[in-house]
Write an enzyme that holds these catalytic residues in place. Structure first.
Site, short mmCIF file in Angstrom:
data_model
loop_
_atom_site.label_atom_id
_atom_site.label_comp_id
_atom_site.label_asym_id
_atom_site.label_seq_id
_atom_site.Cartn_x
_atom_site.Cartn_y
_atom_site.Cartn_z
N ASP A 51 -16.88 50.82 9.55
CA ASP A 51 -17.45 49.48 9.57
C ASP A 51 -18.67 49.53 10.50
OD1 ASP A 51 -18.13 46.86 9.86
OD2 ASP A 51 -16.14 46.16 10.47
N ALA A 75 -26.64 47.83 3.97
CA ALA A 75 -27.44 46.68 4.39
C ALA A 75 -27.03 45.46 3.59
CB ALA A 75 -28.93 46.96 4.15
N THR A 116 -37.84 48.33 2.84
CA THR A 116 -38.12 47.56 1.63
C THR A 116 -39.57 47.08 1.54
OG1 THR A 116 -37.55 45.47 0.50
CG2 THR A 116 -37.33 45.50 2.87
N TYR A 139 -34.66 38.11 4.92
CA TYR A 139 -34.33 39.51 4.59
C TYR A 139 -35.46 40.42 5.05
CZ TYR A 139 -33.96 43.72 1.71
OH TYR A 139 -33.91 45.03 1.27
#
Length: 304
Positions: A51, A75, A116, A139
């Site tokens: 985790d 993510a 990203t 995000y």
């Protein structure tokens, strides 16, 4: 032989990395995710439940398995969910990275981190690695913050920025734009698709290769790792329909603002890939080649 720990190994990219490493045997793999292993082949590597929001758990896994590199694919990537659940998005996209860095630094572990195109506002894409970021969504803000944390660390690091990852995994549980469009059109469902946003979609298999090239070359710095073909989202979906000979009249082209999405999206992103091709030997397939690969993989899975 280097040992690689992969976070988020149940995801699309994580499973592709597992697949590639089982094929090539070039690295020893420690796959990790929250919950049980969803990859169908259980031999030839080690799977551990981890985790990334539990620092003690992360520390224990890293100290037990002593990886040379960590490929961090885990993510929160749903853009609207990040907007709605900011605290959790920050924990998953920033705090988890800080936890990994705290364990990488003392053991000299390379961190390969996935970022990203959403760190950019989309005003003047495609972008090179030095372009100034300006995220429009929470995000994008969390992914940019993670990048800054990594750059300011004493860790050996490589950041791979990518765009719209598509592909197929064995249990078909990980949807993406290609599978969504194909599935809806096969059922005869009309779909709304934006015609005023442009991207360079990335085959998951290519991105997995790039992650492993980053480890192989002990890469340091920021690298663009997307597909090489720029297209609008509506063109992307139209090409999916064409490939599988589906009814394009079901595709309803709309503008992004009519969707009323929670988070704002950049208009035109895309990446200049020269550095990654030159320095890492990255060889992304065209979108047409990518669809053919997905089709072949679906046929192979159906035959099992």
């Amino acid at each position: 032989m280097k040992t690689i720990l992969v976070t988020g190994s149940n995801g699309l990219l994580g499973q592709k990395i597992t697949e590639r490493l089982l094929e090539t045997q070039q690295f020893k793999l420690i796959a990790s995710a929250k919950g049980e292993n969803r990859y169908p082949v259980k031999e030839g590597y080690t799977y551990v439940e981890m985790d990334i929001l539990d620092p003690a758990n992360v520390k224990e896994v890293i100290e037990t398995h002593k990886p040379d590199a960590i490929i961090h694919t885990a993510a929160m990537t749903n853009v609207d969910t990040c907007e709605d659940q900011k605290e959790l998005a920050h924990e998953l996209n920033v705090t988890a990275v800080e936890t990994l860095l705290a364990n990488c630094e003392p053991h000299n572990i390379q961190l390969v981190h996935l970022s990203t195109d959403f760190i950019f506002d989309g005003a003047d894409g495609p972008y090179d690695e030095l372009a100034a970021p300006n995220p429009l969504s929470y995000y994008g803000i969390t992914k940019l913050e993670a990048e800054e944390v990594i750059k300011n660390s004493k860790c050996r690091w490589a950041i791979l920025r990518t765009i719209i990852v598509y592909g197929i995994v064995s249990d078909m549980s990980r949807s993406n734009i290609v599978l969504w469009a194909k599935g809806a059109l096969e059922k005869g469902n009309p779909i709304n698709v934006v015609n005023d946003q442009w991207r360079m979609p990335t085959l998951a298999d290519d991105l997995a290769d790039c992650c492993l090239l980053a480890v192989q070359h002990d890469a340091h710095g920021v690298f663009n790792a997307s597909g090489k073909d720029m297209m609008s989202i509506s063109e992307l979906v139209g090409r999916v329909a064409d490939y599988w000979k589906l009814d394009k009249s079901l595709i309803n082209e709309i503008s992004a603002e009519t969707l009323n999405q929670t988070a704002k999206r950049p208009v035109r992103t895309g990446f200049i890939l020269d550095k990654t091709i030159r320095e890492l030997g990255y060889q992304p397939r065209s979108f047409a080649e990518g669809l053919a690969i997905v089709d072949q993989q679906m046929k192979e899975r159906a035959a099992l």
